[in-house]
Structures are given as C-alpha cells and as structure tokens.
Scaffold this motif. Structure first.
Motif, PDB file in Angstrom:
ATOM      1  N   SER A  76       9.252  40.290   0.787  1.00  0.00           N
ATOM      2  CA  SER A  76      10.482  39.650   1.263  1.00  0.00           C
ATOM      3  C   SER A  76      11.703  40.399   0.737  1.00  0.00           C
ATOM      4  O   SER A  76      11.686  40.951  -0.368  1.00  0.00           O
ATOM      5  CB  SER A  76      10.534  38.184   0.813  1.00  0.00           C
ATOM      6  N   GLY A  77      12.744  40.427   1.515  1.00  0.00           N
ATOM      7  CA  GLY A  77      13.992  41.052   1.072  1.00  0.00           C
ATOM      8  C   GLY A  77      14.538  40.376  -0.172  1.00  0.00           C
ATOM      9  O   GLY A  77      15.144  41.025  -1.039  1.00  0.00           O
ATOM     10  N   GLU A  78      14.297  39.074  -0.286  1.00  0.00           N
ATOM     11  CA  GLU A  78      14.783  38.330  -1.450  1.00  0.00           C
ATOM     12  C   GLU A  78      14.140  38.826  -2.739  1.00  0.00           C
ATOM     13  O   GLU A  78      14.831  39.041  -3.739  1.00  0.00           O
ATOM     14  CB  GLU A  78      14.506  36.830  -1.274  1.00  0.00           C
TER      15      GLU A  78
ATOM     16  N   GLY B 216       4.873  37.092  -6.767  1.00  0.00           N
ATOM     17  CA  GLY B 216       4.255  36.878  -5.472  1.00  0.00           C
ATOM     18  C   GLY B 216       5.268  36.958  -4.355  1.00  0.00           C
ATOM     19  O   GLY B 216       6.418  36.551  -4.523  1.00  0.00           O
ATOM     20  N   SER B 217       4.833  37.501  -3.220  1.00  0.00           N
ATOM     21  CA  SER B 217       5.710  37.596  -2.056  1.00  0.00           C
ATOM     22  C   SER B 217       4.923  37.366  -0.778  1.00  0.00           C
ATOM     23  O   SER B 217       3.799  37.853  -0.648  1.00  0.00           O
ATOM     24  CB  SER B 217       6.369  38.977  -1.974  1.00  0.00           C
TER      25      SER B 217
ATOM     26  N   ASN C  78       7.980  33.236  -7.576  1.00  0.00           N
ATOM     27  CA  ASN C  78       7.746  33.010  -6.159  1.00  0.00           C
ATOM     28  C   ASN C  78       8.862  33.704  -5.394  1.00  0.00           C
ATOM     29  O   ASN C  78      10.016  33.293  -5.453  1.00  0.00           O
ATOM     30  CB  ASN C  78       7.743  31.498  -5.887  1.00  0.00           C
ATOM     31  N   GLY C  79       8.508  34.762  -4.669  1.00  0.00           N
ATOM     32  CA  GLY C  79       9.500  35.515  -3.908  1.00  0.00           C
ATOM     33  C   GLY C  79       9.722  35.013  -2.503  1.00  0.00           C
ATOM     34  O   GLY C  79      10.369  35.684  -1.698  1.00  0.00           O
ATOM     35  N   SER C  80       9.229  33.823  -2.198  1.00  0.00           N
ATOM     36  CA  SER C  80       9.367  33.246  -0.863  1.00  0.00           C
ATOM     37  C   SER C  80      10.600  32.369  -0.761  1.00  0.00           C
ATOM     38  O   SER C  80      11.039  31.776  -1.745  1.00  0.00           O
ATOM     39  CB  SER C  80       8.132  32.406  -0.531  1.00  0.00           C
TER      40      SER C  80
ATOM     41  N   PHE D 125      17.925  33.631  -1.508  1.00  0.00           N
ATOM     42  CA  PHE D 125      18.238  33.262  -0.128  1.00  0.00           C
ATOM     43  C   PHE D 125      19.483  32.377  -0.068  1.00  0.00           C
ATOM     44  O   PHE D 125      20.286  32.488   0.854  1.00  0.00           O
ATOM     45  CB  PHE D 125      17.042  32.549   0.507  1.00  0.00           C
ATOM     46  N   ASP D 126      19.644  31.513  -1.075  1.00  0.00           N
ATOM     47  CA  ASP D 126      20.804  30.618  -1.133  1.00  0.00           C
ATOM     48  C   ASP D 126      22.032  31.279  -1.747  1.00  0.00           C
ATOM     49  O   ASP D 126      23.021  30.602  -2.031  1.00  0.00           O
ATOM     50  CB  ASP D 126      20.445  29.352  -1.926  1.00  0.00           C
ATOM     51  N   GLY D 127      21.982  32.585  -1.998  1.00  0.00           N
ATOM     52  CA  GLY D 127      23.140  33.307  -2.529  1.00  0.00           C
ATOM     53  C   GLY D 127      23.293  33.224  -4.038  1.00  0.00           C
ATOM     54  O   GLY D 127      24.369  33.483  -4.569  1.00  0.00           O
ATOM     55  N   LYS D 128      22.228  32.872  -4.752  1.00  0.00           N
ATOM     56  CA  LYS D 128      22.303  32.692  -6.200  1.00  0.00           C
ATOM     57  C   LYS D 128      21.533  33.787  -6.943  1.00  0.00           C
ATOM     58  O   LYS D 128      20.852  33.528  -7.922  1.00  0.00           O
ATOM     59  CB  LYS D 128      21.760  31.320  -6.583  1.00  0.00           C
ATOM     60  N   VAL D 129      21.649  35.037  -6.464  1.00  0.00           N
ATOM     61  CA  VAL D 129      20.893  36.120  -7.086  1.00  0.00           C
ATOM     62  C   VAL D 129      21.314  36.335  -8.535  1.00  0.00           C
ATOM     63  O   VAL D 129      20.469  36.570  -9.409  1.00  0.00           O
ATOM     64  CB  VAL D 129      20.989  37.427  -6.261  1.00  0.00           C
TER      65      VAL D 129
END
Length: 193
Positions: free
Chosen positions: A77-79, A68-69, A7-9, A44-48
């Motif tokens: 999404s950029g994420e 999915g995005s 899930n890319g959201s 998004f939360d900085g945990k890439v």
C-alpha cells in the motif's frame, strides 16, 4: 520481550489485521508481548507525522518488528511505503539489528512482489529477517476468507513461533556474552565519474 506489529492497510480490521492477529497469538503463547498499530489508516487520514512519531518512540523499547500490507497494484500500500520511508529516516538506529518480518495479503496475486519491497527496508538496515515455512502470505478478500486459508494460517502461526524462538535465542546469546554487531559508518559509492 515485545514485538510491534504494523498494519499497513487502510482497513483497521481487515485481512492484514486478521493475519497479524494470528502471528500475535503465537507470540503471546510463547510469552512475548505484542501490540498492533494501524499505521495505514493513520497515514490515509493524513496523520503520517503522528504515526511516525508514535512508532519511533515504541521501537526504542521493542525487540522485534512485523509489518503487514495488503497488495495494491502488485505492490505494498502507498500508506505503508510512505510511513516506512519516514520511519526508517527517523528511527534507523533504534530499528537496527531487531528481527523483523513482513506479511502480505491478497485476493489473488502480487504478494511476492509486495514482500520483496517491504523486506528491503529491513535488509538495508541490518535487521535479521524472520521466515516461516513458505512466503509470509495469506489469501482472501475478506477477514473470514483469510481465516479459511489453511495454509496461510499455518504460515502465520509458524512465523509467530519462529519470531519468538529467534528473540529468545538472541536474548540467550546476549546473556551468554555474545556481543551484538556494531554498525559501521556507511560507505557510499557513486558510479558516475
């Protein structure tokens, strides 16, 4: 057999999660295990780094892959883009030759551009693309609207069935002595002289 769905959201239980859940239902009904991971929220939360590490370990054991995005500015999404850039650098060999599919969700437009960008990760890495009966998209601004998109739901269900069929066909081929292709060393051509 197992398929990993990403899930890319940024929204853990939004429209993309809803669509992925419909794909997963069909895979499960066909005897294929599934797992959905919300990498968009992690990034998004900085945990890439954590997200890439977790998924890179899991792709070693899975047989198929769905990403999915949501559509943001007529693009993924950029994420998910940041995540996939990193994942394919870290786990390219473990992803190669595994069937993959992409899905996009939008309130209105930008879905085909989003699919185009996401599909290129798989195409560049020799991953067979799994299709449905139309573009792998759903429409709606909220999960309950996505569930009312009858055509979109049929597409997600067909995608899940097609993924299960392809995975089982590959397994039957392996059991029947059909060898998997061997990746060649990449040739890079520079057009500047």
């Amino acid at each position: 057999m197992k398929v990993l769905l990403l899930n890319g959201s940024r929204r853990e239980n939004g429209c993309i999660f809803t669509a992925l859940g419909e794909v997963a239902k069909e895979l499960n009904a066909a005897g294929v295990d599934t797992e959905i991971i919300n990498v968009g929220k992690m990034v998004f939360d900085g945990k890439v780094n954590e997200a890439v590490k977790e998924v890179a370990e899991k792709v070693k054991e899975v047989d198929g892959f769905v990403v999915g995005s949501p559509v943001y500015y007529a693009s993924p999404s950029g994420e998910i883009l940041m995540f996939l850039d990193r994942l394919f650098g870290a786990a390219e060999a473990d992803l190669r030759f595994k069937p993959a599919a992409t899905i996009a969700s939008a309130r209105r437009g930008g879905t085909t551009a989003t699919l185009d960008v996401l599909n290129k990760y798989f195409l560049f890495n020799q991953m067979p693309l799994v299709s449905s009966r139309y573009w792998n998209i759903v429409h709606g601004g909220k999960p309950e609207e996505v569930l009312r998109d009858e055509e979109g739901m049929q597409i997600m269900h067909t995608l899940g069935k097609n993924m299960a069929w392809i995975l089982k066909s590959i397994e039957a081929g392996k059991n029947g002595g059909v060898p998997q292709p061997v990746a060649e060393e990449k040739v890079f051509t520079n057009f500047i002289r």
